[in-house]
Design a protein around this motif. Structure first.
Motif, PDB file in Angstrom:
ATOM      1  N   THR A 181       0.639  -1.423   0.151  1.00  0.00           N
ATOM      2  CA  THR A 181       0.166  -0.043  -0.086  1.00  0.00           C
ATOM      3  C   THR A 181       0.774   1.313   0.018  1.00  0.00           C
ATOM      4  OG1 THR A 181      -1.608  -1.099   1.145  1.00  0.00           O
ATOM      5  CG2 THR A 181      -1.798   1.368   1.398  1.00  0.00           C
ATOM      6  N   VAL A 182       1.879   1.252   0.878  1.00  0.00           N
ATOM      7  CA  VAL A 182       2.695   2.335   0.821  1.00  0.00           C
ATOM      8  C   VAL A 182       3.635   2.640  -0.322  1.00  0.00           C
ATOM      9  CG1 VAL A 182       4.916   3.114   1.759  1.00  0.00           C
ATOM     10  CG2 VAL A 182       3.087   2.320   3.251  1.00  0.00           C
ATOM     11  N   MET A 183       4.033   1.491  -1.086  1.00  0.00           N
ATOM     12  CA  MET A 183       4.605   1.628  -2.103  1.00  0.00           C
ATOM     13  C   MET A 183       3.767   2.191  -3.312  1.00  0.00           C
ATOM     14  SD  MET A 183       7.794   0.898  -2.026  1.00  0.00           S
ATOM     15  CE  MET A 183       8.239   0.847  -3.755  1.00  0.00           C
ATOM     16  N   ASP A 184       2.612   1.633  -3.555  1.00  0.00           N
ATOM     17  CA  ASP A 184       1.565   2.217  -4.255  1.00  0.00           C
ATOM     18  C   ASP A 184       1.329   3.575  -4.204  1.00  0.00           C
ATOM     19  OD1 ASP A 184       1.319  -0.309  -5.458  1.00  0.00           O
ATOM     20  OD2 ASP A 184      -0.632  -0.791  -4.449  1.00  0.00           O
ATOM     21  N   ASP A 185       1.136   3.987  -2.831  1.00  0.00           N
ATOM     22  CA  ASP A 185       0.982   5.438  -2.629  1.00  0.00           C
ATOM     23  C   ASP A 185       2.314   6.320  -3.229  1.00  0.00           C
ATOM     24  OD1 ASP A 185      -0.464   7.784  -1.515  1.00  0.00           O
ATOM     25  OD2 ASP A 185       1.056   7.916  -0.307  1.00  0.00           O
ATOM     26  N   ARG A 186       3.466   5.879  -3.080  1.00  0.00           N
ATOM     27  CA  ARG A 186       4.430   6.424  -3.470  1.00  0.00           C
ATOM     28  C   ARG A 186       4.633   6.673  -5.036  1.00  0.00           C
ATOM     29  NH1 ARG A 186       8.978   4.237   0.867  1.00  0.00           N
ATOM     30  NH2 ARG A 186       8.257   5.308   2.597  1.00  0.00           N
ATOM     31  N   TRP A 187       4.270   5.489  -5.631  1.00  0.00           N
ATOM     32  CA  TRP A 187       4.290   5.650  -7.086  1.00  0.00           C
ATOM     33  C   TRP A 187       3.366   6.806  -7.524  1.00  0.00           C
ATOM     34  CZ3 TRP A 187       8.172   4.493 -10.001  1.00  0.00           C
ATOM     35  CH2 TRP A 187       8.789   3.569  -9.829  1.00  0.00           C
ATOM     36  N   ARG A 188       2.227   6.922  -7.008  1.00  0.00           N
ATOM     37  CA  ARG A 188       1.057   7.468  -7.364  1.00  0.00           C
ATOM     38  C   ARG A 188       1.683   9.201  -7.229  1.00  0.00           C
ATOM     39  NH1 ARG A 188      -2.595   3.797  -5.279  1.00  0.00           N
ATOM     40  NH2 ARG A 188      -2.551   4.685  -3.256  1.00  0.00           N
ATOM     41  N   ARG A 189       2.295   9.451  -6.128  1.00  0.00           N
ATOM     42  CA  ARG A 189       2.812  10.604  -6.137  1.00  0.00           C
ATOM     43  C   ARG A 189       4.010  10.946  -6.977  1.00  0.00           C
ATOM     44  NH1 ARG A 189       1.772  12.756  -0.905  1.00  0.00           N
ATOM     45  NH2 ARG A 189       3.803  13.799  -0.894  1.00  0.00           N
ATOM     46  N   THR A 190       4.700   9.875  -7.340  1.00  0.00           N
ATOM     47  CA  THR A 190       5.808  10.245  -8.243  1.00  0.00           C
ATOM     48  C   THR A 190       5.109  10.440  -9.911  1.00  0.00           C
ATOM     49  OG1 THR A 190       7.328   8.756  -7.076  1.00  0.00           O
ATOM     50  CG2 THR A 190       7.826   9.194  -9.623  1.00  0.00           C
ATOM     51  N   GLU A 191       4.026   9.685  -9.982  1.00  0.00           N
ATOM     52  CA  GLU A 191       3.460   9.918 -11.342  1.00  0.00           C
ATOM     53  C   GLU A 191       2.781  11.076 -11.544  1.00  0.00           C
ATOM     54  OE1 GLU A 191       2.356   5.022 -11.978  1.00  0.00           O
ATOM     55  OE2 GLU A 191       0.949   6.475 -11.383  1.00  0.00           O
ATOM     56  N   ALA A 192       2.449  11.660 -10.422  1.00  0.00           N
ATOM     57  CA  ALA A 192       1.690  12.803 -10.565  1.00  0.00           C
ATOM     58  C   ALA A 192       2.585  14.074 -10.468  1.00  0.00           C
ATOM     59  CB  ALA A 192       0.724  13.046  -9.509  1.00  0.00           C
ATOM     60  N   GLY A 193       3.999  13.729 -10.188  1.00  0.00           N
ATOM     61  CA  GLY A 193       5.041  14.824 -10.241  1.00  0.00           C
ATOM     62  C   GLY A 193       5.095  15.537  -9.143  1.00  0.00           C
ATOM     63  N   ARG A 194       4.548  14.893  -7.956  1.00  0.00           N
ATOM     64  CA  ARG A 194       4.411  15.605  -6.837  1.00  0.00           C
ATOM     65  C   ARG A 194       5.709  14.892  -5.790  1.00  0.00           C
ATOM     66  NH1 ARG A 194      -0.921  13.175  -4.885  1.00  0.00           N
ATOM     67  NH2 ARG A 194      -0.400  13.805  -2.690  1.00  0.00           N
ATOM     68  N   GLU A 195       6.304  14.134  -6.211  1.00  0.00           N
ATOM     69  CA  GLU A 195       7.632  13.524  -5.592  1.00  0.00           C
ATOM     70  C   GLU A 195       8.457  12.952  -6.217  1.00  0.00           C
ATOM     71  OE1 GLU A 195       7.706  10.403  -1.830  1.00  0.00           O
ATOM     72  OE2 GLU A 195       6.536  12.298  -1.123  1.00  0.00           O
ATOM     73  N   PRO A 196       9.606  13.162  -6.089  1.00  0.00           N
ATOM     74  CA  PRO A 196      10.658  12.107  -7.017  1.00  0.00           C
ATOM     75  C   PRO A 196      10.886  10.893  -6.478  1.00  0.00           C
ATOM     76  CG  PRO A 196      12.003  13.659  -5.810  1.00  0.00           C
ATOM     77  CD  PRO A 196      10.539  13.885  -5.568  1.00  0.00           C
ATOM     78  N   SER A 197      11.201   9.800  -7.342  1.00  0.00           N
ATOM     79  CA  SER A 197      11.141   8.351  -6.947  1.00  0.00           C
ATOM     80  C   SER A 197      12.892   8.387  -6.499  1.00  0.00           C
ATOM     81  CB  SER A 197      11.145   7.525  -8.044  1.00  0.00           C
ATOM     82  OG  SER A 197      12.023   7.867  -9.163  1.00  0.00           O
ATOM     83  N   ARG A 198      13.314   7.348  -5.570  1.00  0.00           N
ATOM     84  CA  ARG A 198      14.514   7.352  -5.152  1.00  0.00           C
ATOM     85  C   ARG A 198      14.963   5.922  -4.889  1.00  0.00           C
ATOM     86  NH1 ARG A 198      11.390   9.881  -1.965  1.00  0.00           N
ATOM     87  NH2 ARG A 198      10.820   9.199   0.095  1.00  0.00           N
ATOM     88  N   THR A 199      16.077   5.549  -5.072  1.00  0.00           N
ATOM     89  CA  THR A 199      16.535   4.187  -4.459  1.00  0.00           C
ATOM     90  C   THR A 199      17.629   4.217  -3.411  1.00  0.00           C
ATOM     91  OG1 THR A 199      15.836   3.329  -6.751  1.00  0.00           O
ATOM     92  CG2 THR A 199      17.424   1.774  -5.433  1.00  0.00           C
ATOM     93  N   VAL A 200      17.496   3.668  -2.542  1.00  0.00           N
ATOM     94  CA  VAL A 200      18.457   3.845  -1.317  1.00  0.00           C
ATOM     95  C   VAL A 200      18.956   2.401  -1.150  1.00  0.00           C
ATOM     96  CG1 VAL A 200      18.545   3.944   1.261  1.00  0.00           C
ATOM     97  CG2 VAL A 200      16.940   5.296   0.115  1.00  0.00           C
ATOM     98  N   LEU A 201      20.474   2.516  -1.454  1.00  0.00           N
ATOM     99  CA  LEU A 201      21.597   1.315  -1.178  1.00  0.00           C
ATOM    100  C   LEU A 201      22.231   1.380   0.369  1.00  0.00           C
ATOM    101  CD1 LEU A 201      22.722   1.140  -4.807  1.00  0.00           C
ATOM    102  CD2 LEU A 201      20.801  -0.019  -3.898  1.00  0.00           C
ATOM    103  N   ASP A 202      22.102   0.322   0.899  1.00  0.00           N
ATOM    104  CA  ASP A 202      22.764   0.386   2.093  1.00  0.00           C
ATOM    105  C   ASP A 202      23.898  -0.101   1.883  1.00  0.00           C
ATOM    106  OD1 ASP A 202      20.793   1.397   3.838  1.00  0.00           O
ATOM    107  OD2 ASP A 202      19.819  -0.468   4.141  1.00  0.00           O
ATOM    108  N   THR A 203      25.257   0.269   2.505  1.00  0.00           N
ATOM    109  CA  THR A 203      26.451  -0.311   2.201  1.00  0.00           C
ATOM    110  C   THR A 203      27.306  -0.105   3.506  1.00  0.00           C
ATOM    111  OG1 THR A 203      27.356   1.865   1.935  1.00  0.00           O
ATOM    112  CG2 THR A 203      26.633   0.710  -0.038  1.00  0.00           C
TER     113      THR A 203
END
Length: 203
Positions: A181-203
């Protein structure tokens, strides 16, 4: 009482297991495993008159599979045995289509049983009259606290119940779907241009 319990146990095993006549000389397949039923909660009434238990599954008949091991609750039914009689256990209620029935605590006099029905997005409590095989659904969304009891009888006529005022499912029945549910909401916000997508890599 001991003989009554033995009869109840034997009847329950007969309901759950295959008899020798139905045994097949072949390896068990995945379909066989998914078609198996399991025994859920078992309880005796305080007066020793009745025994109730959940018969869950088969797993391939549950309405959804995103509730971890609790997915089997969606295909659960409640059976009751009169320990003073010789009849086999019978369903307490007709299982609603697409819903599962689960056991709660007995009233102190053993006449009533708190039960729950699990639907697609609902978990409702009801009071069952064991002798009449009837239930009065309360229209309340029951909760399943992580610690302590979610319900307790105060006397033969009153029960204390932890409920969810917003009508939502208990956390245990929805935590597996929270990430999606959280991921779906984040993708909707990205698609609407309200928030950029991002990838976090732990090292």
């Amino acid at each position: 009482m001991v003989r009554a319990m033995i009869r109840f146990a034997a009847a329950g095993l007969c309901l759950l297991a295959f008899g020798p006549a139905s045994a097949e000389r072949r390896p068990a397949s995945l379909d066989d495993v998914l078609a198996m039923r399991s025994l859920g909660t078992v309880s005796l009434s305080p007066d020793g008159r009745f025994a109730a238990f959940e018969r869950q599954g088969p797993y391939d008949a549950v309405p959804r599979f995103d509730r971890d091991w609790r997915s089997a609750w969606g295909a659960s039914e409640i059976l009751v045995a009169d320990l003073d009689g010789a009849e086999p256990p019978e369903p307490l209620l007709d299982k609603p289509q697409g819903q599962g029935l689960l056991l709660g605590p007995w009233s102190p006099d053993g006449a009533r049983l708190l039960v729950y029905r699990l639907g697609e997005e609902t978990f409702e409590a009801g009071i069952a009259d064991v002798r009449r095989r009837s239930v009065r659904w309360l229209g309340l969304a029951a909760d399943l606290p992580l610690n302590g009891a979610g319900a307790a009888w105060l006397d033969g006529d009153r029960v204390a119940l932890v409920v969810r005022p917003d009508g939502s499912l208990p956390w245990q029945l929805r935590f597996q779907t929270t990430g999606r549910t959280v991921m779906d909401d984040r993708w909707r916000r990205t698609e609407a241009g309200r928030e950029p997508s991002r990838t976090v890599l732990d090292t």
